[in-house]
Design a protein around this motif. Structure first.
Motif, short mmCIF file in Angstrom:
data_model
loop_
_atom_site.label_atom_id
_atom_site.label_comp_id
_atom_site.label_asym_id
_atom_site.label_seq_id
_atom_site.Cartn_x
_atom_site.Cartn_y
_atom_site.Cartn_z
N PRO A 282 1.53 21.18 -9.51
CA PRO A 282 0.83 21.09 -10.80
C PRO A 282 -0.69 21.18 -10.69
O PRO A 282 -1.34 21.71 -11.59
CB PRO A 282 1.27 19.72 -11.34
N ASP A 283 -1.25 20.67 -9.59
CA ASP A 283 -2.71 20.75 -9.45
C ASP A 283 -3.17 22.20 -9.30
O ASP A 283 -4.19 22.60 -9.87
CB ASP A 283 -3.17 19.93 -8.23
N VAL A 284 -2.43 22.99 -8.53
CA VAL A 284 -2.78 24.40 -8.35
C VAL A 284 -2.54 25.16 -9.65
O VAL A 284 -3.30 26.06 -10.01
CB VAL A 284 -1.98 25.01 -7.19
N LEU A 285 -1.49 24.79 -10.37
CA LEU A 285 -1.22 25.45 -11.65
C LEU A 285 -2.37 25.21 -12.62
O LEU A 285 -2.81 26.12 -13.33
CB LEU A 285 0.09 24.93 -12.25
N LEU A 286 -2.89 23.99 -12.65
CA LEU A 286 -4.06 23.71 -13.48
C LEU A 286 -5.26 24.51 -13.00
O LEU A 286 -6.05 25.02 -13.81
CB LEU A 286 -4.37 22.21 -13.45
N LEU A 287 -5.42 24.67 -11.68
CA LEU A 287 -6.50 25.47 -11.13
C LEU A 287 -6.42 26.91 -11.61
O LEU A 287 -7.45 27.55 -11.85
CB LEU A 287 -6.48 25.41 -9.61
N VAL A 288 -5.19 27.43 -11.76
CA VAL A 288 -5.01 28.78 -12.30
C VAL A 288 -5.66 28.87 -13.68
O VAL A 288 -6.38 29.83 -13.98
CB VAL A 288 -3.51 29.14 -12.37
N GLY A 289 -5.39 27.88 -14.52
CA GLY A 289 -5.98 27.88 -15.86
C GLY A 289 -7.48 27.75 -15.84
O GLY A 289 -8.19 28.41 -16.62
N VAL A 290 -8.01 26.91 -14.95
CA VAL A 290 -9.46 26.73 -14.85
C VAL A 290 -10.13 28.02 -14.39
O VAL A 290 -11.17 28.44 -14.93
CB VAL A 290 -9.79 25.57 -13.89
N VAL A 291 -9.53 28.68 -13.39
CA VAL A 291 -10.06 29.96 -12.91
C VAL A 291 -10.09 30.98 -14.04
O VAL A 291 -11.07 31.71 -14.24
CB VAL A 291 -9.23 30.48 -11.72
N GLY A 292 -9.00 31.03 -14.82
CA GLY A 292 -8.95 31.96 -15.94
C GLY A 292 -10.01 31.67 -16.98
O GLY A 292 -10.68 32.58 -17.48
N ALA A 293 -10.20 30.39 -17.31
CA ALA A 293 -11.19 30.01 -18.32
C ALA A 293 -12.61 30.36 -17.87
O ALA A 293 -13.41 30.90 -18.63
CB ALA A 293 -11.08 28.53 -18.63
#
Length: 621
Positions: A282-293
């Motif tokens: 889940p932490d890496v999945l959230l990082l995916v969203g942060v990178v996209g934003a």
């Protein structure tokens, strides 16, 4: 037993491969028309096969199908296969690649008229499509990786198509090196998956992951992080994003293929396909969203300060892929793929329309030298209006509104309000730079002889792709809902008044951004001139124009230190030791060269001396 359906599925990638081989083995002897015909027809046949496969897929209840063609090798328990997997996700990508790819190839037949090396161009374009199809149809990560590397190679060949210009070669080299950096991370992720889960088969991996790993554990987090590294390289997301704008050095149909139907969507597909691994981290999945934003905001500001119409579109692609990463990061995998499909329609339309502008204005693509084209290029102008409206997500009438709205609602439902606000602000930036692009290119007075002497493009191969993509970029395209229910886990669902407020806010942002940009760039350009006259405004514009200085930063962090280490170690003792053998070889060569005088008496004396020495050696021995 192989069925007719299986044969059609195989032909979807055999036709592009066959077209590429025919063009490659012609050794340039084919005419321009013959090369274009083979290149376009091969993708057209692949698109027809995809359509037939899709119809049968729906008739059979949208059930996933696998087809093993052969086994490569057997090394212990490792038995990699060449196998294909057709499900809703791969079918969606296959339709985008062959469908949109066909119209790009058709337009390229008009765009590339009179160019040198048309056979080489279509050979590499066909190979590009073949590699991308292999990537999305492969039923295991090893086959996916072969396609992954194939699109990287083809991007290098096509970005550097005009290789006689050194800058184009460097742009191709830059894309190749940066994407290879991401590929290393992907390879490490594959090694970890095989070591931990004992397979590279996609279905097996997703089934074993929750059985062997615990959610949030070290190994799933590390593996997902490696897969993310590969995705950000191929999809041009922070921090491996700097190659995409320079990739505009290639012909415009290449830019359309890279940005709309292939390559940059590969990273989105990888994360969506490996959704089970990312849900375990889940932490890496959230990082995916942060990178996209972060990427969608950085690219949005950079697009505001570009003057080349293709570079504006390049940064808009980076930003829209950022939206897809944002959706993936909040668990809305279906929304990400839906936006991927819609983005392919309007981004292909925008790039092909930009190509039409470039050809019709005698290869002019600087907005500062264009203007006044809307009457001269009516179809191209319509393409920019519809494509730009979809990019800005104007409500109800454009396809982009529905896909982007799904992402924002998913971000709200997941509880990630900051990511949702980033998406809204990114939508505002998108509206502003889109209007700036259209006004600067088509409105006002012509600013150069090229713009004044512009002529409209003619012919079916020019007009048909634009008309079809115009239709697909409207709300009509949004009716094509990808069949993802059986493949991807359901995303977060939001209901109630908050959703309606968000949807209304998104509409206000999109329309307000367009109105504000129209007022600013049409009525109050004096405000921009005053801002640019201020040193702080000029520095900010330069900062954004240079894409936030990432190239300079990487030059200082990586390139210059490496060059310094090379200079320091140029004369080290290991290098000197290694040079002994070359030095001996050169010295021996110099000594032996002096014996070659060309005088017969010298050679005779040498022979006598040699024979005498040999006899003495034999007698003494």
């Amino acid at each position: 037993m192989t069925t007719f359906h299986d044969v059609l599925l195989i032909l979807t990638f055999v036709f592009p491969l066959l077209g590429s081989l025919i063009l490659a083995l012609s050794f340039g002897r084919l005419s321009e028309r013959a090369s274009a015909t083979i290149g376009v027809a091969s993708i057209g046949l692949a698109a027809l096969c995809t359509l037939w496969v899709g119809i049968e897929f729906y008739d059979q209840g949208k059930s996933a199908q696998t087809l093993t063609l052969w086994h490569w090798v057997t090394v212990g328990d490792f038995r990699p296969t060449v196998g294909l997997m057709l499900d809703g996700l791969s079918l969606t990508l296959l339709g985008v690649i062959t469908g949109v790819g066909f119209f790009i190839h058709l337009f390229a037949a008009w765009y590339m008229r009179g160019e040198d090396g048309v056979t080489r161009f279509f050979c590499h374009m066909n190979l590009f499509v073949f590699s991308m199809i292999l990537l999305v149809l492969g039923d295991n990560l090893l086959l996916l990786y072969f396609g992954w590397e194939g699109v990287g190679l083809c991007s290098y060949l096509l970005i550097g198509y005009y290789y006689r210009t050194p800058a184009n070669g460097w742009a191709a080299f830059k894309a190749f090196i940066i994407t290879r950096t991401g590929d290393v991370f992907l390879a490490i992720g594959m090694f970890l998956l095989y070591d931990q889960l004992g397979s590279l088969n996609l279905q097996t991996l997703l089934a074993r992951a929750p059985e062997i790993w615990s959610q949030g554990g070290l190994m799933p987090q590390l593996t997902a992080l490696m897969l993310l590294g590969g995705a950000v390289g191929k999809s041009a997301q922070l921090p491996l994003h700097t190659w995409l704008a320079d990739a505009m050095a290639g012909p415009t149909p290449v830019s359309a293929l890279i940005h709309a139907a292939t390559m940059v969507t590969a990273g989105v597909y990888l994360i969506a396909r490996m959704n089970g691994i990312f849900l375990m981290a889940p932490d890496v999945l959230l990082l995916v969203g942060v990178v996209g934003a972060l990427t969608l905001l950085v690219a949005g500001f950079a697009a505001l300060a570009q003057t080349d119409i293709k570079r504006v579109l390049a940064y808009s692609t980076m930003s829209q892929i950022g939206y897809m990463f944002l959706a993936l990061g909040v668990g809305a995998f279906d929304a990400a793929i839906f936006h991927l499909m819609i983005h392919a329609f309007f981004k292909a339309l925008l790039f092909l329309s930009a190509g039409s502008v470039i050809i019709c204005t005698h290869h002019e693509q600087d907005m500062r030298r264009l203007g006044g084209l809307w009457r001269k290029l009516p179809l191209t102008y319509a393409g920019f209006i519809v494509g730009g409206a979809a990019l800005a997500a104007l409500p109800l009438v454009t396809a982009g509104f529905y896909s982007k709205d799904a992402i924002l609602v998913s971000a709200l439902a997941s509880g990630h309000g900051v990511l949702m606000l980033a998406g809204l602000f990114g939508a505002l930036l998108t509206s502003i730079y889109t209007v700036r692009l259209i006004l600067g290119t088509f409105h006002g007075k012509p600013k150069s002889d090229n713009a004044r002497s512009a002529h409209a493009g003619k012919g079916l191969v020019h007009g048909t792709p634009l008309v079809v993509l115009i239709v697909m970029s409207t709300a009509v395209g949004a009716q094509l809902t990808p069949p993802l229910d059986e493949v991807l886990p359901p995303g977060p669902v939001a209901e109630g008044m908050a959703v309606h407020i968000l949807e209304f806010t998104a509409m206000i942002v999109a329309v307000g951004g367009v109105l504000f940009a129209g007022w600013l760039f049409k009525r109050r350009r004096d405000l921009i001139r005053r801002g640019m006259a201020d040193p702080r405004g000029a520095r900010l514009w330069t900062f954004w124009h240079n894409a936030w200085g990432f190239d300079t930063l990487y030059d200082w962090l990586f390139v210059r230190p490496y060059q310094g280490v090379v200079r320091v170690n140029r004369g080290d003792w290991i290098n000197s030791l290694c040079n002994i053998l070359p030095w001996l070889a050169r010295a021996s060569h110099q000594g032996l060269r002096t014996t070659q005088t060309g005088l017969m008496r010298h050679y005779a004396v040498s022979m006598v001396l040699g024979a005498t020495l040999l006899l003495v050696f034999l007698l003494v021995g």
